[in-house]
Motif scaffolding. Structure first.
Motif, PDB file in Angstrom:
ATOM      1  N   LYS A 171       0.834  -1.201   0.000  1.00 28.90           N
ATOM      2  CA  LYS A 171       0.000   0.000   0.000  1.00 28.90           C
ATOM      3  C   LYS A 171       0.874   1.259   0.000  1.00 28.90           C
ATOM      4  O   LYS A 171       0.708   2.121  -0.829  1.00 28.90           O
ATOM      5  CB  LYS A 171      -0.914  -0.010   1.228  1.00 28.90           C
ATOM      6  CG  LYS A 171      -1.721   1.242   1.427  1.00 28.90           C
ATOM      7  CD  LYS A 171      -3.116   1.090   0.943  1.00 28.90           C
ATOM      8  CE  LYS A 171      -3.905   2.370   1.162  1.00 28.90           C
ATOM      9  NZ  LYS A 171      -5.305   2.155   1.246  1.00 28.90           N
ATOM     10  N   HIS A 172       1.815   1.350   0.945  1.00 30.49           N
ATOM     11  CA  HIS A 172       2.697   2.513   1.032  1.00 30.49           C
ATOM     12  C   HIS A 172       4.144   2.047   1.106  1.00 30.49           C
ATOM     13  O   HIS A 172       4.448   1.040   1.736  1.00 30.49           O
ATOM     14  CB  HIS A 172       2.390   3.353   2.282  1.00 30.49           C
ATOM     15  CG  HIS A 172       1.040   3.977   2.257  1.00 30.49           C
ATOM     16  ND1 HIS A 172       0.712   5.035   1.450  1.00 30.49           N
ATOM     17  CD2 HIS A 172      -0.086   3.687   2.953  1.00 30.49           C
ATOM     18  CE1 HIS A 172      -0.546   5.366   1.648  1.00 30.49           C
ATOM     19  NE2 HIS A 172      -1.060   4.556   2.542  1.00 30.49           N
ATOM     20  N   ASP A 173       5.016   2.796   0.461  1.00 32.26           N
ATOM     21  CA  ASP A 173       6.456   2.531   0.506  1.00 32.26           C
ATOM     22  C   ASP A 173       7.154   3.878   0.437  1.00 32.26           C
ATOM     23  O   ASP A 173       7.425   4.401  -0.644  1.00 32.26           O
ATOM     24  CB  ASP A 173       6.864   1.627  -0.658  1.00 32.26           C
ATOM     25  CG  ASP A 173       8.302   1.139  -0.543  1.00 32.26           C
ATOM     26  OD1 ASP A 173       9.040   1.639   0.337  1.00 32.26           O
ATOM     27  OD2 ASP A 173       8.682   0.267  -1.341  1.00 32.26           O
ATOM     28  N   VAL A 174       7.408   4.452   1.615  1.00 30.76           N
ATOM     29  CA  VAL A 174       7.968   5.797   1.721  1.00 30.76           C
ATOM     30  C   VAL A 174       9.356   5.706   2.350  1.00 30.76           C
ATOM     31  O   VAL A 174       9.485   5.232   3.479  1.00 30.76           O
ATOM     32  CB  VAL A 174       7.057   6.703   2.582  1.00 30.76           C
ATOM     33  CG1 VAL A 174       7.646   8.104   2.698  1.00 30.76           C
ATOM     34  CG2 VAL A 174       5.641   6.739   2.028  1.00 30.76           C
ATOM     35  N   TRP A 214       8.626   3.565   5.444  1.00 30.99           N
ATOM     36  CA  TRP A 214       7.266   3.396   5.933  1.00 30.99           C
ATOM     37  C   TRP A 214       6.619   2.470   4.918  1.00 30.99           C
ATOM     38  O   TRP A 214       6.249   2.872   3.820  1.00 30.99           O
ATOM     39  CB  TRP A 214       6.544   4.743   6.000  1.00 30.99           C
ATOM     40  CG  TRP A 214       5.148   4.617   6.504  1.00 30.99           C
ATOM     41  CD1 TRP A 214       4.014   4.534   5.737  1.00 30.99           C
ATOM     42  CD2 TRP A 214       4.729   4.543   7.854  1.00 30.99           C
ATOM     43  NE1 TRP A 214       2.906   4.414   6.538  1.00 30.99           N
ATOM     44  CE2 TRP A 214       3.311   4.416   7.858  1.00 30.99           C
ATOM     45  CE3 TRP A 214       5.394   4.559   9.076  1.00 30.99           C
ATOM     46  CZ2 TRP A 214       2.571   4.321   9.033  1.00 30.99           C
ATOM     47  CZ3 TRP A 214       4.643   4.467  10.238  1.00 30.99           C
ATOM     48  CH2 TRP A 214       3.263   4.350  10.209  1.00 30.99           C
ATOM     49  N   THR A 218       3.863  -0.460   4.164  1.00 29.28           N
ATOM     50  CA  THR A 218       2.653  -1.129   4.622  1.00 29.28           C
ATOM     51  C   THR A 218       2.086  -2.034   3.541  1.00 29.28           C
ATOM     52  O   THR A 218       2.289  -1.813   2.350  1.00 29.28           O
ATOM     53  CB  THR A 218       1.566  -0.124   5.052  1.00 29.28           C
ATOM     54  OG1 THR A 218       1.093   0.599   3.925  1.00 29.28           O
ATOM     55  CG2 THR A 218       2.071   0.835   6.125  1.00 29.28           C
ATOM     56  N   GLU A 244      -4.085  -1.413   7.613  1.00 24.36           N
ATOM     57  CA  GLU A 244      -2.759  -1.606   7.030  1.00 24.36           C
ATOM     58  C   GLU A 244      -1.854  -2.311   8.043  1.00 24.36           C
ATOM     59  O   GLU A 244      -1.970  -2.093   9.244  1.00 24.36           O
ATOM     60  CB  GLU A 244      -2.136  -0.255   6.665  1.00 24.36           C
ATOM     61  CG  GLU A 244      -2.877   0.461   5.572  1.00 24.36           C
ATOM     62  CD  GLU A 244      -2.275   1.827   5.247  1.00 24.36           C
ATOM     63  OE1 GLU A 244      -1.045   1.910   5.080  1.00 24.36           O
ATOM     64  OE2 GLU A 244      -3.049   2.797   5.185  1.00 24.36           O
TER      65      GLU A 244
END
Length: 128
Positions: free
Chosen positions: A29-32, A39, A41, A52
């Motif tokens: 979902k997220h890749d920061v 980060w 998820t 998440e």
């Protein structure tokens, strides 16, 4: 109030991402980027706007003894719901996943426990 984020402490985020997506079937979902870590998820493809799971780096000094103690005692870090534990157990075993507990009926609940390759035991469960 509702739960929107839960964490699992992982020793290698990239390895965890592969396991949680390619093996367990979650989607990123997220890749920061956050310096050396991310980060990162994942979510269930069945509920992409749902809760998440943060693949959180386990670099804090308190994490290793905590995770080691849980694994040594056979205690899962978290639990995931599945439609059929026995079918999911067979599917995952076919992908090379190591289980520390085969599917076991416990009254109205059936559980199995797997090793996520990132230092955690994860319980699979279904009711019925």
């Amino acid at each position: 109030m509702r739960i929107n984020l839960a964490s699992v402490l992982v020793d290698d985020q990239e390895k965890a991402l592969r396991f949680y997506t390619e093996v367990l079937g979650f989607v990123k979902k997220h890749d920061v980027p956050l310096g050396a870590d991310r980060w990162l998820t994942v979510v269930s493809p069945e509920d992409p706007e749902g809760t998440e799971l943060l693949l959180e780096p386990s670099s804090h000094p308190a994490v290793k003894p905590f995770k080691d103690a849980l694994v040594a005692d056979g205690i899962p870090f978290t639990s995931f719901a599945v439609d059929d534990v026995k079918l999911e157990y067979e599917r995952l075993r076919g992908l090379g996943v190591r289980f520390t507990q085969e599917p076991t009926a416990m009254g109205p609940v059936t559980t199995a426990v797997l090793d996520d390759t990132c230092g955690n035991l994860i319980q699979l469960t279904h009711q019925g």
